[in-house]
Design a protein around this motif. Sequence first.
Motif, PDB file in Angstrom:
ATOM      1  N   PRO A 566      -5.112 -68.567  83.823  1.00 28.07           N
ATOM      2  CA  PRO A 566      -5.892 -68.095  82.629  1.00 28.07           C
ATOM      3  C   PRO A 566      -6.439 -66.425  82.291  1.00 28.07           C
ATOM      4  O   PRO A 566      -6.366 -66.456  81.185  1.00 28.07           O
ATOM      5  CB  PRO A 566      -7.728 -68.403  83.022  1.00 28.07           C
ATOM      6  N   ALA A 567      -6.450 -65.415  82.932  1.00 25.80           N
ATOM      7  CA  ALA A 567      -6.687 -64.646  82.928  1.00 25.80           C
ATOM      8  C   ALA A 567      -5.651 -63.302  82.780  1.00 25.80           C
ATOM      9  O   ALA A 567      -5.736 -61.938  82.323  1.00 25.80           O
ATOM     10  CB  ALA A 567      -7.449 -63.962  84.200  1.00 25.80           C
ATOM     11  N   GLY A 568      -3.969 -64.099  82.313  1.00 25.02           N
ATOM     12  CA  GLY A 568      -3.231 -63.249  82.119  1.00 25.02           C
ATOM     13  C   GLY A 568      -2.417 -63.007  82.952  1.00 25.02           C
ATOM     14  O   GLY A 568      -1.491 -62.333  83.303  1.00 25.02           O
ATOM     15  N   LYS A 569      -2.451 -63.345  84.147  1.00 24.54           N
ATOM     16  CA  LYS A 569      -1.693 -62.464  85.494  1.00 24.54           C
ATOM     17  C   LYS A 569      -0.824 -63.896  85.811  1.00 24.54           C
ATOM     18  O   LYS A 569      -1.150 -64.264  85.427  1.00 24.54           O
ATOM     19  CB  LYS A 569      -2.336 -62.378  87.000  1.00 24.54           C
ATOM     20  N   PRO A 570       0.362 -62.801  86.283  1.00 26.98           N
ATOM     21  CA  PRO A 570       0.805 -63.563  87.288  1.00 26.98           C
ATOM     22  C   PRO A 570       0.994 -65.194  87.727  1.00 26.98           C
ATOM     23  O   PRO A 570      -0.212 -64.418  88.653  1.00 26.98           O
ATOM     24  CB  PRO A 570       2.511 -62.815  87.843  1.00 26.98           C
ATOM     25  N   ASP A 571       0.965 -66.107  87.945  1.00 24.93           N
ATOM     26  CA  ASP A 571       0.418 -66.987  88.452  1.00 24.93           C
ATOM     27  C   ASP A 571       1.104 -67.339  90.005  1.00 24.93           C
ATOM     28  O   ASP A 571       1.900 -68.333  90.157  1.00 24.93           O
ATOM     29  CB  ASP A 571       0.180 -68.236  87.955  1.00 24.93           C
ATOM     30  N   ARG A 572       0.672 -66.434  90.601  1.00 27.58           N
ATOM     31  CA  ARG A 572       1.677 -66.484  92.285  1.00 27.58           C
ATOM     32  C   ARG A 572       1.431 -68.440  93.195  1.00 27.58           C
ATOM     33  O   ARG A 572       2.205 -68.651  93.481  1.00 27.58           O
ATOM     34  CB  ARG A 572       0.852 -65.496  93.463  1.00 27.58           C
ATOM     35  N   ALA A 573       0.059 -68.784  92.802  1.00 22.78           N
ATOM     36  CA  ALA A 573      -0.199 -69.833  93.533  1.00 22.78           C
ATOM     37  C   ALA A 573       1.084 -70.906  93.402  1.00 22.78           C
ATOM     38  O   ALA A 573       1.480 -71.837  93.697  1.00 22.78           O
ATOM     39  CB  ALA A 573      -1.049 -70.554  93.167  1.00 22.78           C
ATOM     40  N   ALA A 574       1.829 -71.011  91.466  1.00 22.24           N
ATOM     41  CA  ALA A 574       2.120 -71.723  91.075  1.00 22.24           C
ATOM     42  C   ALA A 574       3.594 -71.416  91.230  1.00 22.24           C
ATOM     43  O   ALA A 574       4.280 -72.499  92.180  1.00 22.24           O
ATOM     44  CB  ALA A 574       1.502 -72.017  89.315  1.00 22.24           C
ATOM     45  N   LEU A 575       3.915 -69.942  91.123  1.00 25.85           N
ATOM     46  CA  LEU A 575       5.366 -69.695  92.249  1.00 25.85           C
ATOM     47  C   LEU A 575       5.098 -70.454  93.145  1.00 25.85           C
ATOM     48  O   LEU A 575       6.542 -70.748  93.388  1.00 25.85           O
ATOM     49  CB  LEU A 575       5.375 -68.398  91.249  1.00 25.85           C
ATOM     50  N   ARG A 576       4.338 -70.060  94.182  1.00 26.21           N
ATOM     51  CA  ARG A 576       4.897 -70.413  95.849  1.00 26.21           C
ATOM     52  C   ARG A 576       5.262 -72.071  95.727  1.00 26.21           C
ATOM     53  O   ARG A 576       5.938 -71.816  96.488  1.00 26.21           O
ATOM     54  CB  ARG A 576       3.674 -70.256  95.901  1.00 26.21           C
ATOM     55  N   GLU A 577       4.530 -72.574  94.586  1.00 32.97           N
ATOM     56  CA  GLU A 577       4.493 -74.301  94.954  1.00 32.97           C
ATOM     57  C   GLU A 577       6.262 -74.463  93.838  1.00 32.97           C
ATOM     58  O   GLU A 577       6.684 -75.524  94.747  1.00 32.97           O
ATOM     59  CB  GLU A 577       3.780 -74.691  93.969  1.00 32.97           C
ATOM     60  N   ARG A 578       6.202 -73.885  93.700  1.00 34.46           N
ATOM     61  CA  ARG A 578       7.616 -74.326  92.869  1.00 34.46           C
ATOM     62  C   ARG A 578       8.772 -73.706  93.668  1.00 34.46           C
ATOM     63  O   ARG A 578       9.637 -74.539  93.963  1.00 34.46           O
ATOM     64  CB  ARG A 578       7.661 -73.510  91.458  1.00 34.46           C
ATOM     65  N   ALA A 579       8.204 -72.692  94.286  1.00 39.32           N
ATOM     66  CA  ALA A 579       9.601 -72.111  95.696  1.00 39.32           C
ATOM     67  C   ALA A 579       9.914 -73.165  96.322  1.00 39.32           C
ATOM     68  O   ALA A 579      10.878 -73.189  97.231  1.00 39.32           O
ATOM     69  CB  ALA A 579       9.279 -70.771  95.811  1.00 39.32           C
ATOM     70  N   THR A 580       8.473 -73.587  96.665  1.00 44.81           N
ATOM     71  CA  THR A 580       8.683 -74.679  98.654  1.00 44.81           C
ATOM     72  C   THR A 580       9.575 -75.452  97.858  1.00 44.81           C
ATOM     73  O   THR A 580      10.782 -76.270  98.947  1.00 44.81           O
ATOM     74  CB  THR A 580       7.261 -74.868  98.849  1.00 44.81           C
ATOM     75  N   HIS A 581       9.339 -76.152  96.814  1.00 45.28           N
ATOM     76  CA  HIS A 581       9.885 -77.575  96.912  1.00 45.28           C
ATOM     77  C   HIS A 581      11.562 -76.966  95.656  1.00 45.28           C
ATOM     78  O   HIS A 581      12.094 -78.625  95.542  1.00 45.28           O
ATOM     79  CB  HIS A 581       8.991 -78.479  95.894  1.00 45.28           C
TER      80      HIS A 581
END
Length: 582
Positions: A566-581
């Motif tokens: 929401p603050a406009g920064k890359p969402d690392r948590a979402a990317l980590r989730e996608r990369a994991t699966h």
Amino acid sequence: MPRPLNDLLPASLRRAWAVDGTCPDLDLYSLFRARQISDLHRTAVVDAKGKLCYTALDRKVRCLAVGLRELGVGAGDVVGVQLPNARAAVIADLALAAIGAVALPFPVGRGATEATSLLRRAEAVAVIAAAEHRGAHPAAALLASAPEAAERTAAAARTAPDHPTALRHVIAVGPGDIPEGAVPFARLLRSDPAAFVAARPDPDGPARILVSSGSEAEPKMVAYSHNALAGGRGNFLASLMPDPAEPPRCLFLVPLASAFGSNGTAVALARHGGTLVLLDHFTPAAAIAAVREHEPTHVLGVPTMARMMLDRLEQEREQDQEGAGKLPAPTALVLGGSPLDPTTAADARRAFGCPVVNLYGSADGVNCHTGLGHSEGKPEGLTGDGDRDGGGRGIVAGRPDPRVADIRVADPTTHEPLPDGAVGEIVARGPMTPLCYVGAPELDARYRTPDGWVRTGDLGLLDADGVLHVVGRLKDVVIRGGANISPAEVERELSAHPLVRDVVCVGVPDAVMGERLAACVVPASRAAGPAAPTLDDLGRHLTARGLDRAKHPERLLLVAELPLTPAGKPDRAALRERATHA
């Protein structure tokens, strides 16, 4: 009584900055009012509804201030604000300052659970939220997650609430249907402005709580004073204004409710008498259109937004659209929130025709930037390649400005200053230093030294010329088989690959090694389909750049766009989730 927000800086320092003129020593509404009186009809805000001048804005601020007081909101009370970039957010900011309340803004993308947690931990008495925004209904969601607020809204007029620091009111801002139990924002704006009396709060008292998107389990909240915002942060923007007598016209691509966006109402308007150009939602097409139509002096965003705009301009040229690629040159394109790589800086400088300022800063109280006086990405007096020096010593963040935040590099354990060239933890103290963390004495103990310095958790060095280089994070490491890998270091090298437009590296769990490094890559527009980079391509590139093989990513996730928080920064948590699966 509201929770006390104590200042962890020595009072003598705060007073010295007020006496010598570093800070204006006025509350935010008084500063805004002085600007309004000096230029009654100057445009204050440009948004989807059109233009709003300073005098019309001031009338709305006074009406809202009266309406809030009639609801029982007073000096020292914390009020949440969850609104998109538009005039209502600016009105709310100034009205809360005018009655001496403390604003707690957070972007509309934050879910009700996290928003409710912020309000609870800050002991907010009210929240001003959008009735509808891009299919979401923040006000209704907050009412559902805090049903006692609806009951207290009805009871507030009859009896005093049992718990005065609990959430009592949800104020809903249209457009959209106002949910049952919420107070209509429009009703408060119909209050009698003649009944307004400014509170004139202490300039060194709390004005705003910034929400940090750090690595804590819950977002950190940091309290700022009027002087820290208008003075310290105001001096930051002043350093990017070639003519102090010419008010800035700032296009904010980041949410005003973010830490970066706190430079909006308090700084661009109240301190400098400028104009805010606002988009309620970032898209590269809308941002480019706003630059062309409103010709801002300053465009403020994050590097990912700049890269998306550059791709859009490239698409225009490929489609041979009328006026393709042409932009009126701002004074500066100011990019912060995540590391700025040399390729993006150089491309943006050519496209926008202006200096690209690399801003290193955070809600916790650090600010440093490369400034306007540089060429081809190099601050004056520096040697090196782009915004990075030739020694591989991280990203150049510029020379610290003591009128904003003095910066030193210290030993992470002893907190003692280190000599020039030595890598240590970046610590900061100055006029923009916040008061304290909100409701978290354990964070004050962890991140503030006894004499008020803020520990950033970032690693860096000061070179012999006094220039700050940001190397990485103390805690942001991927541990692969016991060996530490800095994602920031790998990202810096991958950003120079010609087929990479944007990249974020994250650690993904692995049963054998504990973690492995994954590169989440947005291919360059010219690298579609078979031309997209492969893991082998990235490995060869990193080898050529001299990066140890043990630090190479072992997984590759290709994405069309990086998801943003929401603050406009890359969402690392979402990317980590996608990369994991993946």
